[in-house]
Design a protein around this motif. Sequence first.
Motif, PDB file in Angstrom:
ATOM      1  N   THR A 141      11.576  23.298  13.986  1.00 32.92           N
ATOM      2  CA  THR A 141      12.725  22.370  14.498  1.00 32.92           C
ATOM      3  C   THR A 141      12.275  21.876  15.816  1.00 32.92           C
ATOM      4  N   CYS A 142      12.039  20.566  16.017  1.00 39.14           N
ATOM      5  CA  CYS A 142      11.813  20.098  17.304  1.00 39.14           C
ATOM      6  C   CYS A 142      13.012  20.096  17.921  1.00 39.14           C
ATOM      7  N   ASN A 143      12.899  20.726  19.344  1.00 42.32           N
ATOM      8  CA  ASN A 143      14.408  20.884  19.665  1.00 42.32           C
ATOM      9  C   ASN A 143      14.747  19.387  20.626  1.00 42.32           C
ATOM     10  N   GLY A 144      13.967  18.398  20.539  1.00 40.08           N
ATOM     11  CA  GLY A 144      14.132  17.165  21.224  1.00 40.08           C
ATOM     12  C   GLY A 144      14.934  16.407  20.159  1.00 40.08           C
ATOM     13  N   CYS A 145      14.562  16.085  19.141  1.00 42.10           N
ATOM     14  CA  CYS A 145      15.375  15.383  18.193  1.00 42.10           C
ATOM     15  C   CYS A 145      15.935  16.202  16.665  1.00 42.10           C
ATOM     16  N   GLY A 146      15.808  17.386  16.628  1.00 36.52           N
ATOM     17  CA  GLY A 146      16.343  18.277  15.521  1.00 36.52           C
ATOM     18  C   GLY A 146      15.554  17.690  14.321  1.00 36.52           C
ATOM     19  N   GLY A 201       1.579  17.305  19.131  1.00 38.02           N
ATOM     20  CA  GLY A 201       2.053  16.055  19.901  1.00 38.02           C
ATOM     21  C   GLY A 201       3.288  15.692  19.840  1.00 38.02           C
ATOM     22  N   HIS A 202       4.031  15.640  18.933  1.00 40.88           N
ATOM     23  CA  HIS A 202       5.242  15.052  18.789  1.00 40.88           C
ATOM     24  C   HIS A 202       6.379  15.883  19.663  1.00 40.88           C
ATOM     25  N   ILE A 203       6.106  17.326  19.524  1.00 46.91           N
ATOM     26  CA  ILE A 203       7.088  18.122  20.051  1.00 46.91           C
ATOM     27  C   ILE A 203       6.851  17.951  21.724  1.00 46.91           C
ATOM     28  N   ASN A 233       5.876  15.489  23.393  1.00 50.11           N
ATOM     29  CA  ASN A 233       6.505  14.290  23.991  1.00 50.11           C
ATOM     30  C   ASN A 233       8.024  14.232  23.739  1.00 50.11           C
ATOM     31  N   CYS A 234       8.676  14.944  22.581  1.00 50.83           N
ATOM     32  CA  CYS A 234       9.904  14.802  22.301  1.00 50.83           C
ATOM     33  C   CYS A 234      10.746  15.519  22.984  1.00 50.83           C
ATOM     34  N   ALA A 235      10.396  16.836  23.196  1.00 54.61           N
ATOM     35  CA  ALA A 235      11.075  17.927  23.561  1.00 54.61           C
ATOM     36  C   ALA A 235      10.562  18.319  25.186  1.00 54.61           C
TER      37      ALA A 235
HETATM   38 ZN   LIG Z   1      11.191  15.467  18.081  1.00 55.54          ZN
END
Ligand SMILES: [Zn+2]
Length: 398
Positions: free
Chosen positions: A309-314, A348-350, A352-354
């Motif tokens: 689970t990405c803790n930036g966007c869930g 890469g997503h995590i 940037n996002c979190a």
């Molecule tokens: Zn995210």
Amino acid sequence: MGRKVAPTYATLVLGYLEIKLYEKVGEKFGEEFKNNIIKSWKRYLDDCFIVWEDSIDKLMLFHEELNSLNPNIKFTIEYDQTELPFLDVMVIKRQGCIITDIYYKSTDTKQYLLFNSCHPRHTKNNVPYNLARRICTIVSDNDLLDLRLHELHQSLKQRNCPQNLILHGIQQARSHPRQDLLQIKNKTDKNVLPFVSTFNPKNPEFFQVLRSNATFLQQDATMQRVLNKFEIIKSKRQSASLKKILTKAKFSDVIPTETENNVQKCNNTRCGTCPFLQEGKDFKFKNGSKFTVRSSFNCTSSNLLYVITCNGCGENYIGQTGDTLRHRMTVHRQQIREPKYQCTPVSGHIRNCAKDVFPNFTVFPFYKFHKKTTEIERENKESLFISKFKPDLNAFLK
Ligand SMILES: [Zn+2]
Ligand SMILES: [Zn+2]
């Protein structure tokens, strides 16, 4: 049937219905007919038997009457002009007389106790006599009796029973006049106190020890009262057979381990995955669907599917590994930290996002493969779960 009181209820209900039946047939077919029915109607629990001396048409009418007694109780009927089984007796019409033969169900394989089976000697010794006695009681025709006893001899021989024991048992059973055997035995309720022990031929016989020390027990006033009232008898409980040892019918052994299934941190102080591991039994995907684990996991589990689970966007991401979860997560973290390692888009997503969150992601292992798997097998299962839960980070990354 099945419950202890069921036979009693069956007897009571059928007994009540019989009274109703006699009244009804009396009204319908007259007193003489009624008296004939009362005379020839036989019943054991809910199995009934009657020697019918009237037409088949009238038998059908009688059957209708029987079925009209109570809307909830239906009797099935079986009839034959020459022979019909009732309980363990085959009733045969022969030259205007009725003779009886022993009746075995077609499923009866006559698997009598094997003689080398681990049972008390007297139990095994009594098998031929008891079986022969039942035959002598039931079979009324002398030729049939010889045949059935011969068949018994053969069956017992196949169960390794010694020849002389078979012959002795049969001879003993034959020595009773059939009239005596047919007498209903009045069981006298003796006051007995069974001394129960598990049968094992290697154990010394405790009962003899007990018996020889009975005078010793008499010295105690309470024991004396007991011993005067009861006769102590020897009773053997069967020891566990291989079947009993090897098979389990209890569910209680299975359920607790199932409820213990969950995900737990390994709590090793040097484990880099513990801070990222989500614990518990259930996982709730961003889209609302829930998944309950059916195995136990920790950081050192391997050969599994996990959800990040990405803790930036869930949003969620489903992955698979044949390696330990801990090692797989070390690789993930490395990829997230250093762009030069970035092999998977989710890393890469995590990154940037979190960016400003710790931990920037959490992981939850949710599916364990219980046998050795190939990468392809794991990927197939992974695809299945991706299509089921549709995690966003798998979708837009592909
Ligand atoms: Zn995210
Ligand atoms: Zn750990």
